[in-house]
Design a protein around this motif. Structure first.
Motif, short mmCIF file in Angstrom:
data_model
loop_
_atom_site.label_atom_id
_atom_site.label_comp_id
_atom_site.label_asym_id
_atom_site.label_seq_id
_atom_site.Cartn_x
_atom_site.Cartn_y
_atom_site.Cartn_z
N ARG A 422 5.09 0.42 14.09
CA ARG A 422 4.00 1.38 13.74
C ARG A 422 3.04 0.74 12.96
O ARG A 422 3.27 -0.04 11.82
N GLU A 423 1.79 0.59 13.51
CA GLU A 423 0.69 0.12 12.91
C GLU A 423 -0.37 1.25 12.29
O GLU A 423 -0.89 1.97 13.19
N VAL A 424 -0.52 1.12 11.09
CA VAL A 424 -1.02 2.37 10.47
C VAL A 424 -2.68 1.69 9.93
O VAL A 424 -2.63 0.60 9.00
N GLY A 425 -3.56 2.10 9.99
CA GLY A 425 -4.92 2.03 9.29
C GLY A 425 -5.34 3.21 8.42
O GLY A 425 -5.49 4.24 9.26
N ILE A 426 -5.81 3.00 7.13
CA ILE A 426 -5.92 4.19 6.52
C ILE A 426 -7.18 3.81 5.63
O ILE A 426 -7.45 2.80 5.00
N VAL A 427 -8.05 4.86 5.74
CA VAL A 427 -9.51 4.71 4.96
C VAL A 427 -9.77 6.23 4.40
O VAL A 427 -9.60 7.20 4.78
N VAL A 428 -9.73 6.00 2.91
CA VAL A 428 -9.76 7.03 2.08
C VAL A 428 -11.12 7.32 1.28
O VAL A 428 -11.69 6.33 0.76
N ASP A 429 -11.75 8.60 1.65
CA ASP A 429 -13.06 8.78 1.05
C ASP A 429 -12.70 9.20 -0.55
O ASP A 429 -11.57 9.50 -0.95
N THR A 430 -13.93 9.31 -1.17
CA THR A 430 -13.83 9.78 -2.68
C THR A 430 -13.36 10.98 -2.95
O THR A 430 -13.02 11.53 -4.06
N ALA A 431 -13.48 11.91 -1.83
CA ALA A 431 -12.82 13.32 -1.91
C ALA A 431 -11.50 13.58 -1.78
O ALA A 431 -10.69 14.52 -1.81
N GLY A 432 -10.89 12.46 -1.43
CA GLY A 432 -9.40 12.19 -1.44
C GLY A 432 -8.92 12.68 0.05
O GLY A 432 -7.48 13.21 0.15
N ILE A 433 -9.48 12.51 0.82
CA ILE A 433 -9.17 12.69 2.61
C ILE A 433 -9.26 11.44 3.05
O ILE A 433 -9.96 10.61 2.92
N ARG A 540 3.63 -1.76 9.77
CA ARG A 540 2.63 -2.53 8.81
C ARG A 540 1.32 -1.71 8.66
O ARG A 540 0.68 -1.03 9.71
N VAL A 541 0.96 -1.47 7.55
CA VAL A 541 0.12 -0.59 7.15
C VAL A 541 -1.05 -1.17 6.19
O VAL A 541 -0.95 -1.97 5.24
N ARG A 542 -2.21 -0.99 6.69
CA ARG A 542 -3.66 -1.62 6.07
C ARG A 542 -4.15 -0.24 5.31
O ARG A 542 -4.60 0.50 6.11
N ILE A 543 -4.58 -0.52 4.30
CA ILE A 543 -5.26 0.49 3.13
C ILE A 543 -6.60 -0.03 2.96
O ILE A 543 -6.42 -0.78 1.91
N ALA A 544 -7.53 0.53 3.35
CA ALA A 544 -8.92 -0.04 2.56
C ALA A 544 -8.92 0.77 1.47
O ALA A 544 -8.81 1.91 1.11
N ILE A 545 -9.34 -0.19 0.31
CA ILE A 545 -9.37 0.38 -1.04
C ILE A 545 -10.65 1.20 -1.08
O ILE A 545 -11.82 0.51 -0.75
N PRO A 546 -10.47 2.49 -1.61
CA PRO A 546 -11.74 3.28 -1.65
C PRO A 546 -12.74 2.73 -2.47
O PRO A 546 -12.53 1.92 -3.51
N GLN A 547 -14.06 3.07 -2.09
CA GLN A 547 -15.12 2.55 -2.85
C GLN A 547 -15.14 3.17 -4.19
O GLN A 547 -14.96 4.13 -4.48
N GLY A 548 -15.51 2.30 -5.49
CA GLY A 548 -15.36 2.68 -6.86
C GLY A 548 -13.94 2.68 -7.43
O GLY A 548 -13.67 3.17 -8.42
N TYR A 549 -13.08 2.25 -6.79
CA TYR A 549 -11.70 2.34 -7.05
C TYR A 549 -10.88 0.74 -6.96
O TYR A 549 -11.39 -0.19 -6.28
#
Length: 623
Positions: A422-433, A540-549
């Motif tokens: 399982r390869e996962v990429g996650i991008v979180v916006d400032t609205a929490g989605i 393997r999970v890659r999470i982009a650090i949300p802008q401003g966090y």
């Protein structure tokens, strides 16, 4: 049924069972006044009478109000006769209301390979009902079915009366218990008959068991059926009513193999298939005829000997497991490949009785192929298996190599694991989605099982892996290419938990969480754990650090390796992203029953680690 009997059955609720067999009475006999011809010899018709009552103790127990009886189609005198039954309930006034079975409560369905199933569904069955059935099943077969004293629900009384036949000798053998609760033997004197000079004396034997507990229903139990309390009948001899000639059924496995090589539904079927080689030469060139297997379809019938002729299979392109495998064995032999059928009993149907050699000991067949790379096992009935892969029902079972005048037992060993990456990429916006992209890679048994489960359908595969949300835009690779890794790519969205101060709590494995613990049994484990295919799950999970966090906290790393399982977990925060890598695998495919609790504990530990959140905090809150 009397009111007193009904009220006494109500006391069984304290057992906590879904239902209880009040009694099950069997009557096995060969009808001396009803004969059929087997070749040039007459034999008496076999009759199996049944009388039973079952008390329903819960809504789930209503399913015990249905019975199924298989029989041979178009084969006199096979069938189910003298059916009589009632559903007993108590009304509000305390009166017993008995609803009889009607013809509309019975139906017949095709079971394939010339067999049908008579299904009986009792009317008005509910919590508290007692169902009562009496019937007789007749057959022209001279082999006797086993009698099961023990069931999946408690049994108060189970009894079999067996009337021996002077012309067919059997040896009753008790399995799963040391002794009966009661037995009885009675001699019946023979009599003068018109068809032949004299009928020998015969016996009426009664075997009974009382208060048998429900047979444990456990996941991953393999051949736990070996432990069921039952009575099996080993054939010993037949005696000709015409000439008195005695035929012994005592065989060695060498003799069984030699006889099979000469039979039309086995050895001669392979020879007939070899004659078809020229017509399919291109198909069998290359990897051991795997492409041929994918041009033929399994009809779901699982047997050890062919059900029809080679010509029938070629014409319909559909057949039983034996039809397909014996056909492929013949083609491979004609192509110069060392291919030999291997007989077996599939997982869950009990072990082969080595002390009672007979072709009837088996219920499936596969192929052993030997080449310069070693030994491989093939099953043509599983069209989504790669070269050298067997389905779960056959993998790691013991088989008899079917070659004349030999006895060689082999383990159908499978080195393949069930790999799930399982390869996962996650991008979180400032609205929490969170926008989540997933790449699932399946290999080995995991890929075979998925392909088989969805029938090679891309849409079905996408729904199975990605769910309804991700299925519409999912992309698959090698969906219908057995032996290759199966890849599914899809995207989905998830809502991230957001606290009042703006802190985000993200479940990194939410989109690919493995689900409930498969080792969920909390009661005492009775049987060894037979997982079949050893799982290997890689994350393997890659999470982009949300802008401003910034990262506030990460789950702690861990490593557990103890001979039962292996689990590693590591989370690292970089300048722009968080990378989490985890791997879980079992060390073996089989464990003793004593290891079950530790398996459950290790899996729970893995689920707990994967459920821990990554926490992001707004930068302005940091000192």
């Amino acid at each position: 049924m009397t009111v007193r009997e009904f009220m006494e059955s109500e006391r069984l609720r304290e057992t906590g069972a879904e239902a209880v067999v009040l009694y099950s009475l069997g009557d096995y006999a060969f009808l001396h006044d009803d004969w059929f011809m087997e070749g040039k010899e007459p034999f008496p018709v076999f009759s199996a009478g049944l009388e039973t009552r079952i008390k329903i103790l819960s809504p789930e127990g209503v399913r015990y109000g249905m019975f199924e009886f298989p029989y041979e189609e178009f084969s006199w005198p096979d069938g189910i006769f003298d059916i009589e039954g009632f559903t007993h309930n108590m009304d509000d006034s305390g009166r017993i209301v008995s609803v009889p079975l009607k013809l509309s409560d019975m139906s017949d369905a095709d079971a394939g390979a010339g067999e049908r199933v008579r299904r009986i569904v009792f009317p008005d069955v509910r919590d508290g009902s007692v169902v009562e059935l009496r019937c007789v099943q007749r057959s022209r077969h001279t082999r006797m079915p086993e009698w099961r004293f023990q069931r999946g629900i408690p049994v108060l009384v189970s009894e079999l009366v067996y009337t021996t036949c002077p012309y067919l000798g059997y040896s009753p053998v008790l399995k799963g218990a040391r002794r009966y609760d009661y037995t009885e033997k009675r001699v019946v004197k023979g009599r003068q008959r018109a068809a032949y000079e004299y009928e020998p004396d015969y016996l009426v034997l009664r075997y009974g068991m009382k208060n048998l507990p429900a047979f444990p229903q456990e996941e991953y139990a393999g051949n736990a059926v070996d432990a069921v309390v039952r009575l099996v009948f080993r054939p010993e001899f037949s005696l000709s009513p015409r000439t008195g000639a005695r035929t012994s059924y005592t065989r060695t496995w060498r003799q069984v193999n030699t006889e099979l090589s000469k039979e039309r539904d086995f050895g001669r079927y392979v020879q007939a298939a070899a004659k078809e080689y020229r017509k399919v030469r291109e198909a069998v060139s290359g990897e051991a005829g795997g492409s041929v297997a994918r041009q033929l379809y399994w009809n779901g019938v699982q047997v050890a000997c062919a059900s029809g002729r080679v010509a029938d299979l070629v014409r319909s392109r559909e057949g039983s497991s034996a039809d397909l495998n014996l056909f492929l064995a013949g083609l491979l032999r004609a192509a110069g490949t060392d291919a030999v059928p291997v007989l077996l009993r599939v997982r869950g149907s009990g072990s082969v009785e080595r002390e009672a050699p007979s072709k009837d000991a088996f219920n499936d067949v596969v192929i052993r192929v030997t080449d310069e790379e070693g030994v491989h096992f093939l099953d043509a009935s599983e069209r989504f298996a790669g070269f050298g892969e067997l389905p779960a029902r056959c993998a790691d079972m013991e088989g008899l190599v079917a070659e004349p005048d030999t006895e060689e037992w082999v383990m159908l060993s499978q080195e393949q694991v069930a790999f799930d990456g399982r390869e996962v990429g996650i991008v979180v916006d400032t609205a929490g989605i969170a926008d989540v992209s997933v790449v699932r890679t399946f290999d080995g048994a995991a890929a075979m099982n998925l392909r088989s489960g969805c029938g090679g359908s891309v849409d079905a595969l996408a729904r199975m892996v990605a769910g309804e949300e991700g299925a519409s835009a999912a992309r698959t690779e090698a969906c219908d290419e057995p032996g290759k890794p199966l890849v599914v790519r899809y995207v989905c969205t998830e809502e991230v938990e957001r606290e009042e101060d703006g802190t985000l709590r993200l479940a990194p494995f939410g989109a690919v969480f493995p689900g409930d613990n498969p080792f969920g049994q909390t009661t005492v484990r009775h049987f060894p754990v037979d997982i079949v295919f050893r799982p290997v799950d890689v994350y393997r999970v890659r999470i982009a650090i949300p802008q401003g966090y910034r990262v506030k906290s990460l789950p702690s790393g861990m490593k557990v390796e103890d001979g039962i399982s292996r689990f590693t977990y590591e989370a690292v925060a970089g300048e722009n992203e968080v990378v989490i890598e985890a791997e879980f695998s079992l060390s073996e495919s089989r464990y003793p029953a004593s290891a079950y609790a530790l398996l459950r504990k290790r899996y729970d530990g893995m689920l707990d680690a994967l459920s821990r959140p990554v926490v992001f905090e707004p930068e302005e809150l940091l000192p």
